[in-house]
Scaffold this motif. Structure first.
Motif, PDB file in Angstrom:
ATOM      1  N   UNK A 297       0.813  -1.216   0.000  1.00 47.29           N
ATOM      2  CA  UNK A 297       0.000   0.000   0.000  1.00 47.29           C
ATOM      3  C   UNK A 297       0.847   1.268   0.000  1.00 47.29           C
ATOM      4  N   UNK A 298       2.152   1.143  -0.083  1.00 47.29           N
ATOM      5  CA  UNK A 298       3.023   2.309  -0.032  1.00 47.29           C
ATOM      6  C   UNK A 298       4.258   2.123  -0.885  1.00 47.29           C
ATOM      7  N   UNK A 299       5.256   2.971  -0.595  1.00 43.92           N
ATOM      8  CA  UNK A 299       6.488   2.996  -1.386  1.00 43.92           C
ATOM      9  C   UNK A 299       7.680   2.884  -0.445  1.00 43.92           C
ATOM     10  N   UNK A 300       8.630   2.048  -0.792  1.00 46.97           N
ATOM     11  CA  UNK A 300       9.899   1.977  -0.068  1.00 46.97           C
ATOM     12  C   UNK A 300      11.023   2.275  -1.063  1.00 46.97           C
ATOM     13  N   UNK A 301      11.961   3.098  -0.620  1.00 44.27           N
ATOM     14  CA  UNK A 301      12.992   3.568  -1.543  1.00 44.27           C
ATOM     15  C   UNK A 301      14.186   4.106  -0.773  1.00 44.27           C
ATOM     16  N   UNK A 302      15.294   4.286  -1.451  1.00 42.66           N
ATOM     17  CA  UNK A 302      16.431   5.028  -0.944  1.00 42.66           C
ATOM     18  C   UNK A 302      16.288   6.483  -1.360  1.00 42.66           C
ATOM     19  N   UNK A 303      16.926   7.360  -0.608  1.00 38.54           N
ATOM     20  CA  UNK A 303      16.948   8.762  -1.021  1.00 38.54           C
ATOM     21  C   UNK A 303      17.611   8.850  -2.402  1.00 38.54           C
ATOM     22  N   UNK A 304      16.996   9.584  -3.337  1.00 32.57           N
ATOM     23  CA  UNK A 304      17.567   9.684  -4.686  1.00 32.57           C
ATOM     24  C   UNK A 304      19.017  10.197  -4.656  1.00 32.57           C
ATOM     25  N   UNK A 305      19.903   9.513  -5.351  1.00 31.63           N
ATOM     26  CA  UNK A 305      21.330   9.838  -5.361  1.00 31.63           C
ATOM     27  C   UNK A 305      21.734  10.287  -6.776  1.00 31.63           C
ATOM     28  N   UNK A 306      22.539  11.347  -6.820  1.00 32.97           N
ATOM     29  CA  UNK A 306      23.019  11.848  -8.124  1.00 32.97           C
ATOM     30  C   UNK A 306      24.478  11.521  -8.384  1.00 32.97           C
ATOM     31  N   UNK A 307      25.229  11.181  -7.354  1.00 32.57           N
ATOM     32  CA  UNK A 307      26.644  10.861  -7.546  1.00 32.57           C
ATOM     33  C   UNK A 307      27.358  10.776  -6.213  1.00 32.57           C
ATOM     34  N   UNK A 308      28.680  10.960  -6.248  1.00 32.04           N
ATOM     35  CA  UNK A 308      29.502  10.885  -5.042  1.00 32.04           C
ATOM     36  C   UNK A 308      30.410  12.098  -4.956  1.00 32.04           C
ATOM     37  N   UNK A 309      30.789  12.416  -3.711  1.00 33.84           N
ATOM     38  CA  UNK A 309      31.733  13.503  -3.455  1.00 33.84           C
ATOM     39  C   UNK A 309      32.665  13.063  -2.343  1.00 33.84           C
ATOM     40  N   UNK A 310      33.897  12.787  -2.710  1.00 33.83           N
ATOM     41  CA  UNK A 310      34.882  12.354  -1.720  1.00 33.83           C
ATOM     42  C   UNK A 310      34.472  11.098  -0.984  1.00 33.83           C
ATOM     43  N   UNK A 311      33.815  10.179  -1.668  1.00 36.60           N
ATOM     44  CA  UNK A 311      33.369   8.941  -1.046  1.00 36.60           C
ATOM     45  C   UNK A 311      32.004   9.037  -0.405  1.00 36.60           C
ATOM     46  N   UNK A 312      31.430  10.240  -0.334  1.00 35.53           N
ATOM     47  CA  UNK A 312      30.089  10.430   0.218  1.00 35.53           C
ATOM     48  C   UNK A 312      29.054  10.403  -0.901  1.00 35.53           C
ATOM     49  N   UNK A 313      27.858   9.953  -0.582  1.00 33.79           N
ATOM     50  CA  UNK A 313      26.767   9.881  -1.546  1.00 33.79           C
ATOM     51  C   UNK A 313      26.041  11.222  -1.598  1.00 33.79           C
ATOM     52  N   UNK A 314      25.942  11.795  -2.819  1.00 39.21           N
ATOM     53  CA  UNK A 314      25.312  13.104  -2.997  1.00 39.21           C
ATOM     54  C   UNK A 314      23.859  12.915  -3.421  1.00 39.21           C
ATOM     55  N   UNK A 315      22.956  13.602  -2.739  1.00 45.41           N
ATOM     56  CA  UNK A 315      21.530  13.478  -3.051  1.00 45.41           C
ATOM     57  C   UNK A 315      21.194  14.256  -4.329  1.00 45.41           C
ATOM     58  N   UNK A 316      20.190  13.778  -5.015  1.00 50.19           N
ATOM     59  CA  UNK A 316      19.669  14.470  -6.194  1.00 50.19           C
ATOM     60  C   UNK A 316      18.698  15.548  -5.691  1.00 50.19           C
TER      61      UNK A 316
END
Length: 445
Positions: A404-423
């Motif tokens: 009845x719902x949605x499960x997802x990861x936060x949208x990611x656009x790339x990486x910065x210094x090993x960190x995940x950058x959000x879209x």
């Protein structure tokens, strides 16, 4: 008067006896002497329950030779008065209708000899009284359980300390955190659960749960997410720290100043207001699973990880507390690392909620009380979060798992210094849909 037949009392018949005046009243000079009567032994009649052979039940027994016929009391054939012979009735019984000395009352009801039939039982009244007693018992038990459970909740997070908060939306949002706290764990438990012995606590998983009328949404926040630490007020010192534009991994905010700074950081980087905070440690997580008797899960692909202790085959299986903790902590066995781990965490929490929020668990005290006792001792929530809010949170997670719902990861656009950058564009669209209680169409990794 003598009722015995002639020739049986050893005396002559009155017609053959001379009239000597005895027994004719008080006119004679001498009193009447004692008369000798021959003793006659009465035979016992056969028991009516077992008639003699050859006689049908209910047929009266033939007269016994030598014994005069017996008559009912008060109906003698000689003058209509009592002959004095015992007819087999019990005299003087208090149950007799004539009082002392009267005959007994025959049985007046089936299975209740000697008692007058009473009124028929009022089943409507009995059912009504029984229903009232049952409802009262359930009400008392429910109220007692509520106050018992409420007394065990640790309301330690003060969201009033969070500054510069976004506007409130139409949905109820929860920030759910799994920490690596080893509080209350023995050395043996730490070894068994592969937790290590690090001091303090850090976030091991973070996710936003949005409970909306349009559908529930669960969004995992990878702990390696690249975020900015904004200005904040220290949760312990009360001192305000200015924002310096520092960019760190999301779990660093929790390590720096605890839940209040983590909420402040999530709100600042998403623009979504967090209504409630819930956190549970390693021990509490494993104990809840064991209290439920394990959680059934369908693992799509086999994997193994020495650091977390994971060793799973593909297919449906029931995981105990130790296995469940290994499942949600594993990251090095996957090419996607933390992104795959967050997906596993969502999948497991939804399955856990689906099993916990069922009538078989909630209405069964042998399942409910152990589960509450195991989880509430290590569950940390905000000061405004009540048991009703916790129940809503579990049912919202269950709704996500039920499709009845949605499960997802936060949208990611790339990486910065090993960190995940959000879209940023997708994050803004996602937040807007949640704030307005719209159906979520944005998808992440």
């Amino acid at each position: 008067m003598n009722d015995w037949p002639a020739g049986r009392n050893g005396d002559r018949d009155e017609r053959d006896r001379p009239d000597d005046g005895y027994g004719r009243g008080s006119a004679q000079a001498r009193p009447e002497g004692a008369q000798r009567m021959r003793h006659v032994q009465r035979q016992q009649p056969p028991r009516p329950a077992v008639p003699p052979p050859g006689r049908r039940p209910g047929t009266p027994a033939p007269p016994v030779p030598g014994v005069p016929p017996q008559h009912a009391q008060g109906h003698d054939t000689y003058g209509g008065f009592d002959s004095g012979f015992n007819t087999g009735q019990v005299y003087g019984s208090p149950a007799g209708p004539a009082g002392p000395g009267g005959p007994t009352q025959p049985p007046s009801g089936p299975g209740r000899p000697g008692r007058a039939p009473g009124p028929a039982p009022d089943w409507r009244r009995r059912i009504k009284v029984g229903s009232i007693v049952l409802v009262s018992a359930l009400l008392v038990t429910t109220v007692a359980t509520y106050f018992w459970a409420d007394s065990k909740v640790r309301r330690e997070v003060d969201l009033a300390k969070v500054i510069e908060r976004p506007k409130e939306g139409d949905c109820t949002t929860y920030l759910i955190v799994g920490s690596d706290s080893r509080e209350g764990m023995s050395a043996e438990e730490k070894k068994k659960l592969h937790t290590g012995s690090a001091e303090g606590k850090r976030t091991d998983s973070m996710m936003i749960l949005a409970k909306c009328s349009s559908g529930n949404t669960m969004i995992s926040l990878p702990r390696d997410s690249d975020v900015e630490i904004p200005s904040f007020v220290g949760s312990q010192s009360g001192k305000k720290f200015a924002g310096e534009g520092r960019r760190v991994k999301l779990n660093a905010a929790y390590a720096e100043d605890g839940p209040e700074l983590l909420v402040r950081t999530v709100e600042h980087n998403t623009g979504l207001r967090i209504d409630h905070y819930a956190e549970i440690g390693f021990a509490g997580f494993a104990n809840i699973v064991d209290a439920l008797g394990g959680v059934e899960l369908d693992i799509e692909k086999a994997f193994k990880d020495e650091k977390s202790g994971a060793d799973f085959q593909a297919g449906k299986q029931t995981l105990n507390g130790e296995q469940s903790l290994a499942f949600v902590r594993t990251r090095y066995a996957f090419a996607e690392s933390d992104l795959q781990r967050t997906k596993n965490q969502q999948k497991f929490l939804s399955a856990l909620a689906s099993q916990a929020a069922t009538p078989g668990t909630v209405l069964n005290p042998f399942s409910l009380y152990p589960m509450l006792g195991a989880g509430l001792d290590t569950l940390i929530v905000d000061k405004d979060m009540g048991l009703w809010d916790m129940g809503q949170m579990f049912f919202a997670m269950k709704g996500v798992n039920g499709g009845d719902g949605v499960s997802m990861n936060m949208p990611i656009s790339g990486q910065r210094g090993g960190n995940l950058v959000w879209d940023k564009a997708k994050v803004q669209q996602l937040v807007k849909q949640i704030q307005n209680d719209e159906k979520v169409t944005v998808r992440g990794q």
